[in-house]
Design an enzyme around this catalytic site. Structure first.
Site, PDB file in Angstrom:
ATOM      1  N   ARG A 140       0.861  -1.195   0.000  1.00  0.00           N
ATOM      2  CA  ARG A 140       0.000   0.000   0.000  1.00  0.00           C
ATOM      3  C   ARG A 140       0.887   1.230   0.000  1.00  0.00           C
ATOM      4  O   ARG A 140       1.771   1.365   0.848  1.00  0.00           O
ATOM      5  CB  ARG A 140      -0.893  -0.007   1.240  1.00  0.00           C
ATOM      6  CG  ARG A 140      -1.892   1.155   1.323  1.00  0.00           C
ATOM      7  CD  ARG A 140      -2.731   1.001   2.577  1.00  0.00           C
ATOM      8  NE  ARG A 140      -3.846   1.921   2.654  1.00  0.00           N
ATOM      9  CZ  ARG A 140      -3.794   3.116   3.237  1.00  0.00           C
ATOM     10  NH1 ARG A 140      -2.659   3.546   3.768  1.00  0.00           N
ATOM     11  NH2 ARG A 140      -4.876   3.885   3.293  1.00  0.00           N
TER      12      ARG A 140
ATOM     13  N   SER B  80     -13.013  -3.243   0.271  1.00  0.00           N
ATOM     14  CA  SER B  80     -13.294  -2.577   1.549  1.00  0.00           C
ATOM     15  C   SER B  80     -14.731  -2.103   1.596  1.00  0.00           C
ATOM     16  O   SER B  80     -15.226  -1.535   0.617  1.00  0.00           O
ATOM     17  CB  SER B  80     -12.421  -1.317   1.695  1.00  0.00           C
ATOM     18  OG  SER B  80     -11.146  -1.647   2.117  1.00  0.00           O
TER      19      SER B  80
ATOM     20  N   LYS C 265      -5.660   6.477   7.888  1.00  0.00           N
ATOM     21  CA  LYS C 265      -6.391   6.751   6.642  1.00  0.00           C
ATOM     22  C   LYS C 265      -6.843   8.206   6.619  1.00  0.00           C
ATOM     23  O   LYS C 265      -7.365   8.710   7.607  1.00  0.00           O
ATOM     24  CB  LYS C 265      -7.608   5.826   6.573  1.00  0.00           C
ATOM     25  CG  LYS C 265      -8.204   5.668   5.198  1.00  0.00           C
ATOM     26  CD  LYS C 265      -9.364   4.672   5.284  1.00  0.00           C
ATOM     27  CE  LYS C 265     -10.288   4.783   4.108  1.00  0.00           C
ATOM     28  NZ  LYS C 265      -9.844   4.041   2.943  1.00  0.00           N
TER      29      LYS C 265
HETATM   30  N1  TZP Z   1      -9.206   1.354   5.769  1.00  0.00           N
HETATM   31  C1  TZP Z   1     -10.011   1.489   6.816  1.00  0.00           C
HETATM   32  S1  TZP Z   1      -9.165   1.940   8.202  1.00  0.00           S
HETATM   33  C2  TZP Z   1      -7.674   1.917   7.377  1.00  0.00           C
HETATM   34  C3  TZP Z   1      -7.899   1.594   6.052  1.00  0.00           C
HETATM   35  C4  TZP Z   1      -6.860   1.497   5.013  1.00  0.00           C
HETATM   36  C5  TZP Z   1      -6.378   2.252   8.023  1.00  0.00           C
HETATM   37  C6  TZP Z   1      -5.885   1.146   8.892  1.00  0.00           C
HETATM   38  O1  TZP Z   1      -4.666   1.508   9.478  1.00  0.00           O
HETATM   39  P1  TZP Z   1      -4.365   1.287  11.031  1.00  0.00           P
HETATM   40  O2  TZP Z   1      -3.090   2.062  11.238  1.00  0.00           O
HETATM   41  O3  TZP Z   1      -4.145  -0.196  11.237  1.00  0.00           O
HETATM   42  O4  TZP Z   1      -5.508   1.856  11.796  1.00  0.00           O
END
Ligand code: TZP
Ligand code: MG
Length: 215
Positions: free
Chosen positions: A38, A107, A136
């Site tokens: 990512r 997602s 995010k």
């Molecule tokens: N989609 C929903 S929350 C998120 C994504 C890509 C971020 C998740 O990152 P983290 O640091 O594990 O909360």
């Protein structure tokens, strides 16, 4: 049906001060078997270059490498699959491009989106954010563990939970019905970076997740 390991590790160069390749080595050393590449800042060429460097490493470890967002990069690199958000290509469009053998994940952030994903050929469905996250940009509202329980009742394929999941919270997310926890920030321990050149103990974090999730 696809079998997912309980940890779905996601690379992040900004948080780790490492290249994707370095991260992948450290994740595999800790025992990760499912990794997502990512990089929201990378160009298509940069992401393709990273995918081409990482794939021989994940293949040698018999681990899977999924590309975030970019179906074109997943196809060109011959990655194991792609992870799609609600603004990326639709699952069936990606399926047409990638074929039946590749893994496609999507997602979802609401019950409507989750039910719509059930109508597609997605191999797994992700739900989140489960907990608040700073990773995010403009995240959707937190859905909580209750959403995982509801989604599990409807799910006919693997369920991935994402958003704010730490080593401490991972067991309750699995207990709520997730087959796998997708993790970014909890894999890249900031506090352990003593100086600019130091690398975080990513391998140690993977081991910590796998340890609590094996119980
Ligand atoms: N989609 C929903 S929350 C998120 C994504 C890509 C971020 C998740 O990152 P983290 O640091 O594990 O909360
Ligand atoms: Mg996306």
């Amino acid at each position: 049906m696809l079998q997912l390991p309980k940890l779905y590790a996601i690379t992040d160069c900004q948080m780790s001060n490492c290249t994707h390749e370095e991260i992948v080595h450290m994740l595999l050393a800790g025992g990760a078997q499912l990794i997502q590449l990512r990089d929201k800042d990378a160009s298509a060429r940069e992401l393709l270059d990273a995918a081409r460097k990482c794939l021989p490493i994940t293949r040698a470890a018999k681990a899977k490498l999924i590309i975030n967002d970019r179906v074109d990069v997943a196809l060109t690199a011959d990655a194991d699959g792609v992870h799609l958000g609600q603004d990326d290509l639709a699952v069936e469009e990606a399926r047409e491009i990638l074929g039946e053998e590749k893994i496609i994940g999507v997602s979802t952030h609401s019950l409507d989106q989750f039910c719509a994903a059930l109508e597609t050929s997605a191999n797994y469905i992700a739900v989140g954010p489960i907990f608040p996250t700073k990773t995010k940009e403009n995240p959707s509202p937190v859905v909580g563990l209750e959403f995982v329980r509801e989604a599990k009742k409807l799910a006919d394929r693997p369920l991935v939970a994402i958003g704010g999941i730490t080593v401490e919270r991972a067991p309750e997310v699995i207990a709520a019905g997730a087959d796998s926890v997708a993790v970014i920030s909890a894999l890249y321990p900031f506090a352990e970076i003593q100086d600019f050149f130091a690398k975080p103990d990513i391998t140690g974090r993977v081991r910590a997740f796998l340890d609590v999730l094996s119980k």
